[in-house]
Motif scaffolding. Structure first.
Motif, short mmCIF file in Angstrom:
data_model
loop_
_atom_site.label_atom_id
_atom_site.label_comp_id
_atom_site.label_asym_id
_atom_site.label_seq_id
_atom_site.Cartn_x
_atom_site.Cartn_y
_atom_site.Cartn_z
N ASP A 171 29.34 -8.07 -25.20
CA ASP A 171 27.90 -8.24 -25.26
C ASP A 171 27.47 -8.64 -26.67
N HIS A 172 26.30 -9.26 -26.74
CA HIS A 172 25.76 -9.78 -28.00
C HIS A 172 24.85 -8.70 -28.59
N ARG A 173 25.48 -7.64 -29.08
CA ARG A 173 24.75 -6.42 -29.42
C ARG A 173 24.22 -6.45 -30.85
N VAL A 174 22.96 -6.01 -30.98
CA VAL A 174 22.33 -5.85 -32.29
C VAL A 174 22.27 -4.35 -32.59
N ARG A 175 22.96 -3.96 -33.65
CA ARG A 175 22.92 -2.54 -34.05
C ARG A 175 21.59 -2.20 -34.71
N ALA A 176 21.11 -3.10 -35.57
CA ALA A 176 19.87 -2.83 -36.31
C ALA A 176 19.23 -4.13 -36.73
N LEU A 177 17.91 -4.12 -36.83
CA LEU A 177 17.14 -5.27 -37.29
C LEU A 177 15.91 -4.75 -38.02
N ARG A 178 15.83 -5.02 -39.32
CA ARG A 178 14.66 -4.60 -40.08
C ARG A 178 13.48 -5.52 -39.74
N PHE A 179 12.26 -4.94 -39.78
CA PHE A 179 11.08 -5.75 -39.47
C PHE A 179 9.88 -5.26 -40.26
N ASP A 180 8.85 -6.11 -40.31
CA ASP A 180 7.64 -5.80 -41.05
C ASP A 180 6.49 -6.60 -40.43
N TYR A 181 5.28 -6.29 -40.87
CA TYR A 181 4.12 -7.05 -40.40
C TYR A 181 3.00 -6.96 -41.43
N PRO A 202 7.46 2.04 -38.83
CA PRO A 202 8.93 2.11 -38.92
C PRO A 202 9.48 0.80 -39.46
N GLU A 203 10.68 0.84 -40.01
CA GLU A 203 11.28 -0.34 -40.63
C GLU A 203 12.39 -0.96 -39.79
N GLU A 204 12.84 -0.27 -38.76
CA GLU A 204 13.99 -0.76 -37.99
C GLU A 204 13.55 -0.97 -36.54
#
Length: 411
Positions: free
Chosen positions: A401-411, A142-144
């Motif tokens: 609140d310090h809310r994160v709606r989305a964060l892209r990730f990879d490895y 997944p990317e998110e």
């Protein structure tokens, strides 16, 4: 915006204006640093309610207010605006909106339900769920990160701990998302939790039905413990159970989700800190979790109502005044933290207020959140050592609140 006599209010800073919470993080940090240098808390006017409030931005002031609950009351409500009386009547009172003796009564029942056997089962479930999530990341790429990992871990842990059947978890999650979708900053006001009342009502009806079932046929889960425990002749009724579950979903899911997402991004943005952690996780994982919580501060603020005239570090507060405890500002207080704007996973001591300022309202789930973060980061980095966030996190502007709606990730 107004200020007490003799206190100069810095121009351009208005914590009661929704537009302040849209500013870039460095600008907001600079504003809070300026407020901390003043001799007394500044009074701002909340645009949503028209009510003035004293902004407590220093670490010492937030601790004092947190640990003097007989003066700084939670009962009128800790969010802005305060929850309407009819909402509290219909949905029940969350423990965060109660003072002693009612708060102590409910907290005693809940605390008694967390038996050593239950805690051991929860710890096992954290490891099992974290392993399964990383398995899915490896298989599906997944990317998110928020949806795939950060939101899923605490939600599944809470559901497993409570004893929510698998068949009902997706339904409840959809209701939770609908109930909280308006949290954040609107164009003309600061939005706060509690607007998706229809979804909240449906969710609490599901939990109440489970509570009735567990009273008839108890199982080895937290719902059963809460509805069957006899603590001085008391156990949670259906409305109290629903209010507690709603609190768990905010305090136990939303906050951990945001801390996990911020943590991945912080460790990516500070590669030297990431290298330290991966080089010796046994030494650094615990302090890394504390620094992530300090630096990100998932809950930005709670409010209190002053019960009686009180002198706070030489400044007079009057009965009926509203004060807002800004945990994020307290966690950057130069009087307590050396180089507070630096992200340092070796920071010790780290007396952050990310779980509250102490006192009776200290976060009941602090241990659970710490375990979830430690287990997940270890599992992720053990199996995916190149794991990193991609780009900046997509944040939801909010004063709550310090809310994160989305964060892209990879490895």
């Amino acid at each position: 915006m107004s200020a007490p006599a003799g206190v100069h209010t810095p121009s351009g800073i208005d914590l009661g204006d929704p537009e302040f919470w849209r500013l870039p993080a460095p600008d907001r940090a600079a504003a809070f640093a300026e407020l901390r240098r003043l001799d007394a808390p500044v009074v701002f006017t909340d645009r949503a309610t028209g009510r003035p409030f004293h902004a407590l931005v220093r670490h010492a002031d937030v601790v004092t207010a947190s640990r003097t609950p007989e003066v700084f009351l939670s009962g009128p409500g800790v969010t802005t605006p305060e929850p309407a009386r009819w909402v509290r009547t219909v949905f029940g009172d969350s423990m965060v909106n109660l003072d002693d003796p009612r708060h102590a009564d409910l907290r005693r029942i809940v605390s008694r339900a967390f038996t050593p056997r239950l805690i051991a089962r929860v710890e096992d479930s954290i490891r099992e769920i974290a392993t399964g999530l990383v398995d899915r990341v490896v298989a599906g790429r997944p990317e998110e990160f928020v949806t795939a990992v950060a939101a899923e871990l605490p939600y599944q842990v809470i559901c497993t701990m409570m004893g929510i059947p698998d068949r009902q978890r997706r339904q409840i999650l959809a209701l939770v998302n609908h109930a909280s979708e308006n949290t954040g900053v609107a164009r003309s006001r600061i939005r706060v939790p509690g607007r998706g009342l229809r979804a909240l009502a449906r969710m609490q009806s599901v939990i109440a039905a489970l509570g009735r079932e567990r009273r008839r046929r108890p199982a080895d889960d937290l719902i059963s413990a809460l509805v069957t425990a006899d603590v001085d002749g008391r156990r949670l009724n259906s409305r109290e159970l629903g209010a507690f579950f709603s609190l768990l979903l905010v305090a136990g899911v939303e906050t951990t989700r945001n801390a996990l997402a911020h943590g991945l991004h912080l460790l990516t943005a500070h590669p030297e800190q990431r290298a330290l952690l991966l080089g010796d996780p046994d030494t650094h994982l615990g302090t890394a979790v504390e620094e992530i919580v300090r630096y990100s501060t998932p809950i930005i603020q709670f409010r209190r109502t002053v019960a009686t005239d009180f002198e706070l570090h030489g400044n007079r507060l009057r009965e009926g005044d509203k004060v807002v405890l800004f945990f994020g500002s307290a966690n950057r207080d130069e009087a307590v933290f050396t180089d507070p704007e630096a992200f340092d996973i070796t920071r010790s001591p780290n007396p952050h207020l990310g779980f509250g300022g102490g006192g009776p309202h200290f976060c009941l789930g602090a241990y659970l959140a710490r375990q979830e973060m430690k287990v997940l980061f270890r599992e992720l980095y053990d199996r995916l050592p190149q794991l990193r966030s991609v780009g900046e996190p997509e944040l939801i502007p909010s004063s709550f609140d310090h809310r994160v709606r989305a964060l892209r990730f990879d490895y």
